[in-house]
Write a protein that holds these residues in place. Structure first.
Motif, PDB file in Angstrom:
ATOM      1  N   PHE A   2      54.036 -12.951  34.471  1.00  0.00           N
ATOM      2  CA  PHE A   2      54.944 -11.570  34.664  1.00  0.00           C
ATOM      3  C   PHE A   2      55.857 -11.793  35.613  1.00  0.00           C
ATOM      4  O   PHE A   2      57.093 -11.482  35.491  1.00  0.00           O
ATOM      5  CB  PHE A   2      53.878 -10.380  34.963  1.00  0.00           C
ATOM      6  CG  PHE A   2      54.544  -9.073  34.751  1.00  0.00           C
ATOM      7  CD1 PHE A   2      54.849  -8.618  33.473  1.00  0.00           C
ATOM      8  CD2 PHE A   2      54.884  -8.409  35.831  1.00  0.00           C
ATOM      9  CE1 PHE A   2      55.722  -7.600  33.490  1.00  0.00           C
ATOM     10  CE2 PHE A   2      55.667  -7.304  35.728  1.00  0.00           C
ATOM     11  CZ  PHE A   2      56.055  -6.773  34.608  1.00  0.00           C
ATOM     12  N   ALA A   3      55.634 -12.555  36.803  1.00  0.00           N
ATOM     13  CA  ALA A   3      56.637 -12.434  37.988  1.00  0.00           C
ATOM     14  C   ALA A   3      57.598 -13.226  37.539  1.00  0.00           C
ATOM     15  O   ALA A   3      58.813 -12.993  37.486  1.00  0.00           O
ATOM     16  CB  ALA A   3      55.864 -13.085  39.252  1.00  0.00           C
ATOM     17  N   ILE A   4      57.284 -14.737  36.782  1.00  0.00           N
ATOM     18  CA  ILE A   4      58.302 -15.603  36.584  1.00  0.00           C
ATOM     19  C   ILE A   4      59.091 -15.138  35.515  1.00  0.00           C
ATOM     20  O   ILE A   4      60.300 -15.354  35.319  1.00  0.00           O
ATOM     21  CB  ILE A   4      57.648 -16.950  36.174  1.00  0.00           C
ATOM     22  CG1 ILE A   4      57.115 -17.517  37.653  1.00  0.00           C
ATOM     23  CG2 ILE A   4      58.636 -17.909  35.752  1.00  0.00           C
ATOM     24  CD1 ILE A   4      57.952 -18.003  38.535  1.00  0.00           C
ATOM     25  N   GLY A   5      58.392 -14.432  34.502  1.00  0.00           N
ATOM     26  CA  GLY A   5      59.011 -13.892  33.276  1.00  0.00           C
ATOM     27  C   GLY A   5      60.174 -12.971  33.498  1.00  0.00           C
ATOM     28  O   GLY A   5      61.341 -12.909  33.157  1.00  0.00           O
TER      29      GLY A   5
ATOM     30  N   HIS B 217      63.644 -15.788  25.744  1.00  0.00           N
ATOM     31  CA  HIS B 217      63.630 -17.032  26.346  1.00  0.00           C
ATOM     32  C   HIS B 217      62.726 -16.618  27.831  1.00  0.00           C
ATOM     33  O   HIS B 217      61.716 -17.159  28.248  1.00  0.00           O
ATOM     34  CB  HIS B 217      65.009 -17.535  27.009  1.00  0.00           C
ATOM     35  CG  HIS B 217      65.614 -18.329  25.985  1.00  0.00           C
ATOM     36  ND1 HIS B 217      64.826 -19.450  25.361  1.00  0.00           N
ATOM     37  CD2 HIS B 217      66.793 -18.108  25.353  1.00  0.00           C
ATOM     38  CE1 HIS B 217      65.808 -19.792  24.283  1.00  0.00           C
ATOM     39  NE2 HIS B 217      67.007 -19.112  24.642  1.00  0.00           N
ATOM     40  N   ALA B 218      62.975 -15.300  28.289  1.00  0.00           N
ATOM     41  CA  ALA B 218      62.244 -14.932  29.531  1.00  0.00           C
ATOM     42  C   ALA B 218      60.598 -14.548  29.404  1.00  0.00           C
ATOM     43  O   ALA B 218      60.024 -15.096  29.996  1.00  0.00           O
ATOM     44  CB  ALA B 218      62.798 -13.676  29.813  1.00  0.00           C
TER      45      ALA B 218
ATOM     46  N   PHE C  32      55.052 -16.474  29.422  1.00  0.00           N
ATOM     47  CA  PHE C  32      53.952 -16.932  28.789  1.00  0.00           C
ATOM     48  C   PHE C  32      53.528 -18.384  29.053  1.00  0.00           C
ATOM     49  O   PHE C  32      52.472 -18.824  29.265  1.00  0.00           O
ATOM     50  CB  PHE C  32      54.123 -16.853  27.419  1.00  0.00           C
ATOM     51  CG  PHE C  32      52.862 -17.125  26.278  1.00  0.00           C
ATOM     52  CD1 PHE C  32      51.756 -16.021  26.566  1.00  0.00           C
ATOM     53  CD2 PHE C  32      52.932 -18.053  25.570  1.00  0.00           C
ATOM     54  CE1 PHE C  32      50.582 -16.140  25.556  1.00  0.00           C
ATOM     55  CE2 PHE C  32      51.565 -18.159  24.807  1.00  0.00           C
ATOM     56  CZ  PHE C  32      50.611 -17.321  25.014  1.00  0.00           C
ATOM     57  N   GLY C  33      54.654 -19.280  29.399  1.00  0.00           N
ATOM     58  CA  GLY C  33      54.426 -20.659  29.424  1.00  0.00           C
ATOM     59  C   GLY C  33      53.794 -20.753  30.797  1.00  0.00           C
ATOM     60  O   GLY C  33      52.705 -21.653  31.284  1.00  0.00           O
ATOM     61  N   VAL C  34      54.286 -20.198  31.952  1.00  0.00           N
ATOM     62  CA  VAL C  34      53.619 -20.304  33.226  1.00  0.00           C
ATOM     63  C   VAL C  34      52.379 -19.679  33.324  1.00  0.00           C
ATOM     64  O   VAL C  34      51.655 -20.271  34.147  1.00  0.00           O
ATOM     65  CB  VAL C  34      54.748 -19.313  34.243  1.00  0.00           C
ATOM     66  CG1 VAL C  34      53.977 -18.979  35.485  1.00  0.00           C
ATOM     67  CG2 VAL C  34      55.925 -20.020  34.462  1.00  0.00           C
TER      68      VAL C  34
END
Length: 201
Positions: A43-46, A148-149, A154-156
């Motif tokens: 969530f933070a990285i997104g 993309h975000a 999700f990837g992180v």
């Protein structure tokens, strides 16, 4: 929850080894990190990615301008690309010699890809340029930035969960190796006569 209750009751089991307790606590910590920390990291990285991409969207929309291009003549298509993804995108466009007026008022012409299947002289199409009239790609839109975000978040989250699970498996592997070493030591102490009749008499 039942696993935590079982772990709590298992603390006083006389057959419990120290390594069993460590393994159980490692599993509980891993589950907690995968359930809470990994989604929070995603969530933070997104969110950070979304902010950066929105800033990029704003900058691109300020620097790139949509102008009308006019077909001067159709040009020969480039050689066929064996990659089906790029060739399918190229099939929807035609290579043309076109003229356009830049946002600063200067006239330009050149070979470009037009979103026309069968272009004729005088046909008009959309073209993106910078402020000096140089052809640039279409600016990023909000929907694409959000996609993309979301994918980045999700990837992180998946990567964090995989990292935690990998660390858990590494710790359990070390615990099992230590357990085997202790079994070997106990077997060596018992001696080669363990289990025979009259041993120790």
């Amino acid at each position: 929850m039942r696993a935590l209750v079982g772990l709590w009751r298992w603390r006083h089991n006389p057959l419990r080894r120290k390594t069993d307790l460590v393994e159980a606590w490692v599993a509980c910590v891993a589950v907690l990190l995968i359930a809470v920390a990994a989604p929070l990291a995603g969530f933070a990285i997104g969110g950070l990615t979304q902010d950066a991409l929105r800033q990029s969207v704003r900058e691109q929309h300020e620097m790139r301008h949509e102008v009308a291009g006019t077909v001067i003549k159709k040009l020969a298509s480039p050689p066929v690309d064996p990659d089906p993804e790029t060739s399918s995108a190229r099939d929807r466009h035609s290579r043309v010699l076109a003229g356009w007026t830049a946002p600063d008022g200067t006239r330009h012409s050149g070979a470009v890809l037009a979103d026309l299947r069968s272009p004729d002289r005088g046909d008009r199409f959309r073209l993106w340029t910078d402020e000096h009239g140089q052809v640039v790609g279409r600016p990023l839109d909000d929907a694409t930035a959000t996609t993309h975000a979301t994918l980045a978040g999700f990837g992180v989250a998946l990567a964090a969960a995989g990292l935690v699970e990998g660390a858990r498996r590494l710790v359990v592997w070390r615990i099992v190796l230590r357990r085997y070493d202790r079994w070997d030591q106990a077997w060596d102490k018992a001696g080669p006569d363990w289990g025979r009749t009259g041993t120790g008499s």
